[in-house]
Enzyme design. Structure first.
Site, PDB file in Angstrom:
ATOM      1  N   LEU A  46       0.860  -1.181   0.000  1.00 14.89           N
ATOM      2  CA  LEU A  46       0.000   0.000   0.000  1.00 14.89           C
ATOM      3  C   LEU A  46       0.896   1.230   0.000  1.00 14.89           C
ATOM      4  CD1 LEU A  46      -2.821  -0.762   2.627  1.00 14.89           C
ATOM      5  CD2 LEU A  46      -3.117  -0.441   0.174  1.00 14.89           C
ATOM      6  N   ASP A  47       0.584   2.205  -0.846  1.00 14.41           N
ATOM      7  CA  ASP A  47       1.352   3.448  -0.879  1.00 14.41           C
ATOM      8  C   ASP A  47       1.259   4.172   0.460  1.00 14.41           C
ATOM      9  OD1 ASP A  47       1.985   3.052  -3.521  1.00 14.41           O
ATOM     10  OD2 ASP A  47       0.327   4.266  -4.288  1.00 14.41           O
TER      11      ASP A  47
END
Length: 307
Positions: A46-47
């Site tokens: 996940l960014d």
């Protein structure tokens, strides 16, 4: 001098609610320290801008993490219409503007047009590798690498909120989907721009955001309470067919030998992974069935030597 806490050979799966502002790896290392785990890995990045469901694998569970990478996902995304940024999200600089006075009907029609099997070009600001380096490293230097469009599936897009220039959507999609790119493509279909201002992963492989734990909540628990929230390693492969083994078959597989196995049900696929359990109901690991030879071979087994 303070001694470092002694690490533990811990096995299990933590459903972590990753906070905004840190990378998946930073979240993983913080969770690993809390649990004093010797070995840890996560399933799908996940960014830093994104929050939400991040399954973290400890110990033997890391062997089965790959089976979650292929899973379908669900997200809640917040879009700002009328503005394009360098990164496709709020961390980038605004590089273009266009109309934001979009009707809900226009937006709904664009979402419908991008539902189903579509082709998507991965963004430059992504962790995809080119010649051993992630694309975002090239992007930060202003270098654009040609990317091939990939087949993905958008199963469902639901508009949760719509008040221009902002829209909130729930998206259910296949692996490999970039929600930043989807947001840009929705806007492009209308003839404008958009970028993400928030992104939250709400589901992956049947796990839901309601099952997650935050780092702060975990830090407030005792060690035994923390251990109590871990799920067993086999939750990562629950979608695979199950076989039950007698002691001799389990013993042979653990020693790397093929073991005779008759598929009484006739339902097992040849050369496909199966989750195997011993007579005590303990997870042995993943095995493969070979119908031609009527035997099982080990694919990825739990290491139980420490028991």
């Amino acid at each position: 001098m303070n001694e470092k806490p002694k690490k533990r050979a811990l096995n299990g799966v933590l459903l972590l609610d990753k906070p905004v502002g840190i990378s998946s790896n930073t979240a993983l290392q913080q969770a690993r320290r809390l649990f004093r785990a010797e070995k840890a890995g996560h399933t799908g990045v996940l960014d830093p801008l994104a929050s939400g469901l991040l399954p973290v694998c400890f110990g033997e569970a890391t062997k089965f993490a790959q089976y979650l990478l292929d899973a379908d996902k669900a997200y809640t995304a917040t879009l700002k219409l009328g503005e394009a940024t360098t990164t496709g999200d709020a961390e980038g600089e605004i590089i273009d503007t266009a109309r934001a006075d979009i009707s809900r009907d226009e937006f709904q029609a664009a979402c419908a047009a991008l539902t189903g099997n579509i082709r998507q070009v991965p963004p430059m600001f992504s962790a995809l590798k080119h010649e051993g380096k992630p694309l975002y490293e090239y992007a930060r230097k202003g270098i654009v690498i040609e990317r091939k469009a990939r087949e993905i599936t958008i199963y469902h897009i639901e508009i949760k909120e719509f008040s221009v220039p902002e829209a909130v959507i729930d998206v259910r999609c296949s692996k490999g989907t970039y929600i930043r790119t989807l947001s840009e493509d929705i806007a492009k279909h209308i003839g404008t721009f958009a970028h993400l201002t928030a992104l939250r992963r709400t589901e992956t492989a049947g796990f839901r955001i309601e099952q997650t734990h935050t780092l702060d909540t975990l830090a407030a628990l005792s060690e035994s309470e923390r251990d109590g929230v871990l799920l067993p390693c086999d939750v990562l492969v629950q979608h695979l067919p199950r076989v039950d083994l007698d002691d001799e078959t389990a013993r042979k597989l653990r020693f790397g030998q093929a073991a005779a196995f008759h598929d009484v049900s006739g339902s097992l696929k040849s050369n496909a992974p199966l989750r195997a359990y011993d007579l005590r109901g303990e997870f042995v690991g993943l095995v493969e069935y070979f119908s031609h030879h009527q035997c099982l071979k080990a694919l990825r087994l739990m290491n139980t030597s420490g028991k």
